[in-house]
Design a protein around this motif. Structure first.
Motif, PDB file in Angstrom:
ATOM      1  N   SER A   1       0.848  -1.192   0.000  1.00 38.38           N
ATOM      2  CA  SER A   1       0.000   0.000   0.000  1.00 38.38           C
ATOM      3  C   SER A   1       0.881   1.238   0.000  1.00 38.38           C
ATOM      4  CB  SER A   1      -0.910   0.022   1.227  1.00 38.38           C
ATOM      5  OG  SER A   1      -1.577   1.261   1.330  1.00 38.38           O
ATOM      6  N   TRP A   2       0.375   2.277  -0.675  1.00 35.30           N
ATOM      7  CA  TRP A   2       1.081   3.553  -0.713  1.00 35.30           C
ATOM      8  C   TRP A   2       0.340   4.604   0.113  1.00 35.30           C
ATOM      9  CZ3 TRP A   2       0.762   0.145  -4.682  1.00 35.30           C
ATOM     10  CH2 TRP A   2       1.943  -0.200  -5.352  1.00 35.30           C
ATOM     11  N   ASN A   3      -0.377   4.177   1.126  1.00 36.20           N
ATOM     12  CA  ASN A   3      -1.297   5.080   1.796  1.00 36.20           C
ATOM     13  C   ASN A   3      -1.314   4.796   3.292  1.00 36.20           C
ATOM     14  OD1 ASN A   3      -3.394   6.708   2.595  1.00 36.20           O
ATOM     15  ND2 ASN A   3      -4.853   5.948   1.083  1.00 36.20           N
ATOM     16  N   LYS A   4      -0.271   5.220   3.979  1.00 34.58           N
ATOM     17  CA  LYS A   4      -0.193   4.904   5.406  1.00 34.58           C
ATOM     18  C   LYS A   4      -1.307   5.589   6.193  1.00 34.58           C
ATOM     19  CE  LYS A   4       2.823   8.515   7.319  1.00 34.58           C
ATOM     20  NZ  LYS A   4       4.061   8.763   8.075  1.00 34.58           N
TER      21      LYS A   4
ATOM     22  N   TYR B   1       9.153   3.701  -6.142  1.00 32.56           N
ATOM     23  CA  TYR B   1       8.113   4.368  -6.920  1.00 32.56           C
ATOM     24  C   TYR B   1       6.829   4.468  -6.111  1.00 32.56           C
ATOM     25  CZ  TYR B   1       5.892  -0.200  -7.947  1.00 32.56           C
ATOM     26  OH  TYR B   1       5.262  -1.416  -7.860  1.00 32.56           O
ATOM     27  N   ASP B   2       5.968   5.369  -6.538  1.00 32.25           N
ATOM     28  CA  ASP B   2       4.624   5.507  -5.971  1.00 32.25           C
ATOM     29  C   ASP B   2       3.618   5.212  -7.068  1.00 32.25           C
ATOM     30  OD1 ASP B   2       5.574   6.310  -3.489  1.00 32.25           O
ATOM     31  OD2 ASP B   2       5.595   8.436  -4.038  1.00 32.25           O
ATOM     32  N   GLN B   3       2.629   4.412  -6.731  1.00 33.28           N
ATOM     33  CA  GLN B   3       1.605   4.042  -7.706  1.00 33.28           C
ATOM     34  C   GLN B   3       0.299   4.750  -7.382  1.00 33.28           C
ATOM     35  OE1 GLN B   3      -0.553  -0.037  -8.241  1.00 33.28           O
ATOM     36  NE2 GLN B   3       1.335  -0.153  -9.443  1.00 33.28           N
TER      37      GLN B   3
ATOM     38  N   HIS C   1      -8.020   5.661  -5.880  1.00 37.02           N
ATOM     39  CA  HIS C   1      -8.064   4.304  -5.335  1.00 37.02           C
ATOM     40  C   HIS C   1      -7.687   4.373  -3.864  1.00 37.02           C
ATOM     41  CE1 HIS C   1      -6.900   0.155  -4.520  1.00 37.02           C
ATOM     42  NE2 HIS C   1      -7.401  -0.213  -5.679  1.00 37.02           N
ATOM     43  N   TRP C   2      -8.417   3.655  -3.017  1.00 33.49           N
ATOM     44  CA  TRP C   2      -8.231   3.745  -1.575  1.00 33.49           C
ATOM     45  C   TRP C   2      -6.862   3.274  -1.107  1.00 33.49           C
ATOM     46  CZ3 TRP C   2     -11.277   6.687   1.131  1.00 33.49           C
ATOM     47  CH2 TRP C   2     -12.609   6.882   0.734  1.00 33.49           C
ATOM     48  N   GLY C   3      -6.234   2.350  -1.818  1.00 29.91           N
ATOM     49  CA  GLY C   3      -4.990   1.772  -1.332  1.00 29.91           C
ATOM     50  C   GLY C   3      -3.738   2.321  -1.978  1.00 29.91           C
TER      51      GLY C   3
END
Length: 564
Positions: free
Chosen positions: A55-58, A387-389, A480-482
């Motif tokens: 996940s890119w969303n802590k 990278y960040d998606q 996107h939530w994640g």
């Protein structure tokens, strides 16, 4: 005491690639079974379930640290799940007796070929479930089974994939959430509830894409389909041609919807059913893959799903904490920058053109292998460079216009395409009933793109970020939530605006299942406000067993403090 899990008793304090670190004070819970999981949920003030950390969303997936008692639960560590991950089992091993009682792809029902469903523990990675189903050949389907539509990256846990609305490209089957028939959830008081569309319609529509805010998913029952021969075709075209194709789909869909002609709506959606595309932004090339097989028909497309009436589950308290299943986090070094990333776009476009060819080659394959997917083992991306998606979902009724307008900026004087190294991935998903599904309200086009430049250069990738903002502003895109984009592209996220018809319905599910905000993450976006005749009232006073009371107004957030 249960047997010790196989993995060492510590886990990283970060999500994907060693970035997005949770607060050091947050512990890691590694329950060996559901009873221990329930005990941990009861014992800690703040809880979040985590899977493989992809996940890119802590802000959404780290437990809130406003109190000392915060815990991240690792669902891959349940003993039966981790044993399966470490020692994958072939279904042919079981013979006529079937798998042992606690096998994680059986939990309660296992593979039910008559109902075309499979029950699986939430911590099982999607890839391992797909592999297991494809080998389920000794019974009624000699070619095995598979999930109807699955995601591009398939090494997330199946519970995490469903919780975030993870998807492939299907106007027939929708995301993995729409393919789910039932799920079990450990809620704030430590009890486990079972939700289905039939038993608890309101809570079902909340739990289908829950973002971990309602509780800990422990088990899911999903649809499966028999393996069959699927023919994949490949068209190489230019961005301008694809934009023209999408303008035609958009016009057909809007006209059919306005006429109320359901067959025409299905025909319009069928034009992009299962279509998947790679968009090489720097050279304007599109690789379009489409799929055909014997029983694929326009009539199978689902334009949207109508919710049913609602009910409420019964829950009761449990007790009894354990002290030897909670550990400190272990630090993981982030992936190192790759200096080569900063140089040129043409070379990287050629590199990824070659790297991507094997995924799209035309031919006839079994269903499991025909649709595009990628694992940790088939990509160097995870360790090649940080990278960040990001992923945005765009209403189909604006998809062609969106590509036209944003494309003019990408290929205009600012040369925004220079902010990209890897190809974008474009897919299509039908409208879904779930309150927080990015496709709630109607079908959407998803665009998945990655920023490789900022983390290797230490400088903002302004060209890339401008494209994300254009999708948000010009196209009504949801995030996107994640994935990445929170909070920078949701500076003052207001659920009553982004999910105007369902945000407060979801809030009512939270008020029912998590009244003490045990599953509140770091993010402050999870707030709900209600008004009656213009006057603010206590939010839960507007909640019923069927969701948000229509006599109330779902009001906007009152401030942007601590955004997203």
């Amino acid at each position: 005491m249960p047997q010790e899990p196989i993995n060492p008793p510590s886990l990283p304090q970060a999500n994907f690639q060693g970035f997005f670190q949770c607060d050091d004070s947050t512990k890691v819970g590694r329950p060996a079974d559901i009873d221990e999981l329930k005990q941990l949920v009861q014992s800690y003030e703040h809880i979040k379930a985590v899977g493989v950390g992809h996940s890119w969303n802590k802000e959404q997936f780290c437990a809130n640290t406003s109190a000392d008692s915060s815990l991240n639960l690792v669902m891959t560590e349940l003993l039966t799940t981790v044993n399966f991950i470490e020692n994958p089992s072939d279904p042919t091993e079981w013979g006529a007796n079937g798998p042992p009682p606690n096998f994680p792809i059986q939990a309660s029902q296992g593979v039910d070929e008559d109902a075309a469903r499979v029950t699986v523990a939430a911590g099982v990675p999607q890839r391992m479930l797909l592999d297991y189903l494809s080998k389920y050949t000794a019974y009624k389907q000699p070619a095995g089974w598979t999930l109807p539509a699955f995601s591009w990256f398939i090494d997330q846990t199946i519970g995490g994939a469903v919780a975030t609305g993870t998807h492939g490209s299907s106007m027939t089957w929708g995301s993995l959430s729409s393919q789910t028939h039932a799920l079990k959830l450990v809620v704030a008081n430590g009890t486990e509830v079972t939700l289905t569309r039939e038993s608890h319609p309101h809570l079902w529509r909340a739990a289908g894409v829950s973002v971990g805010r309602l509780g800990v998913i422990t088990e899911l029952t999903l649809a499966i389909v028999p393996q069959q021969a699927v023919t994949r075709s490949l068209e190489t075209t230019q961005f301008a041609n694809f934009t023209a194709q999408m303008l035609e789909v958009q016009e057909d869909y809007v006209a059919a919807r306005e006429s109320g002609d359901e067959d025409a709506i299905k025909a319009a959606l069928f034009a992009v059913d299962e279509t998947q595309l790679f968009w090489f932004l720097p050279n304007r090339v599109i690789w379009r893959t489409d799929y055909s097989y014997s029983d694929k028909e326009p009539s199978d497309v689902i334009p949207n799903i109508d919710p049913a009436d609602a009910a409420t589950p019964e829950v009761s308290a449990q007790s009894g904490p354990s002290d030897d299943i909670v550990f400190d986090q272990a630090y993981t070094d982030p992936v190192r920058p790759n200096a080569a990333i900063r140089y040129g776009t043409d070379g990287w476009t050629r590199f990824y053109t070659i790297a991507t060819q094997n995924y799209v080659r035309p031919g006839t394959f079994e269903r499991r292998k025909a649709f595009l997917s990628q694992t940790e083992f088939t990509t160097a991306s995870a360790s090649f460079a940080p990278y960040d998606q990001y992923e945005v979902s765009i209403p189909l009724e604006r998809a062609g216009t969106c590509l036209q307008e944003v494309g003019a900026e990408i290929y205009g004087p600012a040369k925004l395409y220079e902010g990209f190294r890897t190809p974008g991935l474009i897919r299509f998903v039908n409208g879904e009933e779930f309150y927080l599904s990015p496709t709630h309200g109607g079908p959407r086009m998803y665009i998945n793109i990655e920023d490789y430049i900022s983390r290797s250069t230490g400088k903002p990738n302004t060209q890339f970020q401008t494209v994300i903002q254009l999708f948000r502003e010009k196209c009504g895109a949801r995030l996107h939530w994640g994935k990445a984009g929170w909070p920078e592209h949701a500076q003052c996220f207001d659920g009553s605006v982004e999910y105007p018809n369902t945000w407060c319905d979801y809030g009512c599910a939270v008020a029912e299942l998590d009244p003490g905000s045990k599953f509140q993450p770091l993010s402050s976006l999870w707030q709900w406000h209600a008004q009656v005749n213009g006057t603010e009232v206590r939010f839960d006073s507007c909640c019923t067993s069927q969701g948000f009371d229509a006599r109330c107004t779902c009001a906007p957030r009152t401030s942007c403090e601590g955004v997203a």
